[in-house]
Design a protein around this motif. Structure first.
Motif, mmCIF file in Angstrom:
data_model
loop_
_atom_site.group_PDB
_atom_site.id
_atom_site.type_symbol
_atom_site.label_atom_id
_atom_site.label_comp_id
_atom_site.label_asym_id
_atom_site.label_seq_id
_atom_site.Cartn_x
_atom_site.Cartn_y
_atom_site.Cartn_z
ATOM 1 N N ARG A 140 0.798 -1.244 0.085
ATOM 2 C CA ARG A 140 -0.020 0.060 -0.020
ATOM 3 C C ARG A 140 0.896 1.230 -0.069
ATOM 4 N N GLN A 144 1.148 4.343 -3.076
ATOM 5 C CA GLN A 144 1.118 5.680 -2.733
ATOM 6 C C GLN A 144 2.331 6.364 -2.963
ATOM 7 N N GLU A 148 2.473 9.558 -5.948
ATOM 8 C CA GLU A 148 2.827 10.754 -5.638
ATOM 9 C C GLU A 148 4.087 11.265 -6.495
ATOM 10 N N CYS A 198 -2.739 6.351 -5.987
ATOM 11 C CA CYS A 198 -2.992 6.565 -4.624
ATOM 12 C C CYS A 198 -4.436 6.081 -4.013
ATOM 13 N N ASP A 202 -5.640 2.129 -1.382
ATOM 14 C CA ASP A 202 -6.534 2.251 -0.008
ATOM 15 C C ASP A 202 -7.550 1.085 -0.349
#
Length: 272
Positions: A140, A144, A148, A198, A202
């Motif tokens: 995870r 992410q 970014e 991103c 989740d």
């Protein structure tokens, strides 16, 4: 931005949730609808399933925010249930009541949620390297961070940055694999891809496997070991929970890029 998805005579768009989903059909026979994974596109799936085109009408599509589908920069639009309904929209558009349904990684979540919501429309279920289930993906944070970095650098600069990082860590990819991955990334809108990375990181699909255990359709799960992004334990537990499932082993991910047809061969054995 360099686009490498190549529309064919059968390339068209399906309206879903206010978005346009780029869809393509090849082959003839029983319908087989398959969703690609995060950062992938429909052409990656075409390479896996070309050997089945003489027996199946294969429907592939760019999931929302990917390649030729509408770019998406609102994280809420990457809700997994909405992506499962994109698959429903594709079937509805083509007037397909029931089909072989499948997906890879993120696409496996799309296919599994579709099967849970519309079990009567699933003839058989194909899940390649499931990545999301009853807990957060072990990678995870890495997803992410990738998102970014894509947002900060853009895709071309990210590719340079990522190659340098792999070299620093001693992770050497074969040249052909590096080029395949680079072209996949280049096929997307940078802001859309960054948002997808991103948001999808989740994903936590369900609290437990109680609803999964109710699925009766024959299921084939393909997986490999030692890959935190595609945890083998998730594949193993899904296979143990689904009442009519079998688990087949694949070589690790670099080999899938080099010999994508191995996926089609394994599913062909299951389907036939």
């Amino acid at each position: 931005m360099i686009k490498v998805c190549k529309p064919s005579m059968n390339h068209f768009y399906v309206e879903s949730d206010g978005l346009k989903i780029a869809t393509e059909i090849f082959g003839a026979g029983a319908p087989l609808v398959f969703a690609h994974g995060l950062t992938g596109n429909r052409q990656a799936i075409r390479r896996q399933f070309e050997s089945l085109a003489d027996r199946y009408r294969i429907v592939i599509f760019d999931q929302r925010g990917h390649c030729d589908s509408t770019p998406v920069t609102d994280p809420a639009l990457y809700a997994p249930a909405r992506m499962a309904d994109d698959m429903r929209a594709v079937l509805d558009h083509l007037k397909i009541d029931r089909a072989i349904i499948g997906g890879e990684s993120m696409g496996a979540a799309t296919a599994l949620l579709f099967a849970l919501k519309y079990p009567q429309r699933v003839e058989k279920l194909l899940l390649t390297a499931p990545a999301f289930g009853d807990s957060f993906n072990p990678s995870r944070q890495g997803l992410q961070e990738m998102g970014e970095n894509v947002k900060r650098l853009g895709i071309e600069e990210f590719l340079i940055f990522n190659a340098a990082e792999r070299q620093r860590l001693g992770l050497k990819w074969p040249a052909d694999v590096a080029e395949i991955v680079a072209n996949l990334l280049r096929s997307h809108d940078a802001a859309s891809l960054a948002t997808a990375l991103c948001a999808v990181a989740d994903w936590h699909l369900f609290a437990d496997f109680s609803d999964v255990a109710k699925l009766k359709c024959p299921t084939c799960i393909l997986a490999w070991e030692n890959d935190p992004l595609h945890p083998f334990d998730l594949a193993r537990r899904l296979a143990a929970t689904l009442p009519n499932a079998r688990l087949e082993m694949l070589p690790p991910l670099p080999a899938i890029f080099q010999t994508p047809q191995v996926v089609g061969r394994l599913y062909e054995n299951f389907l036939e």
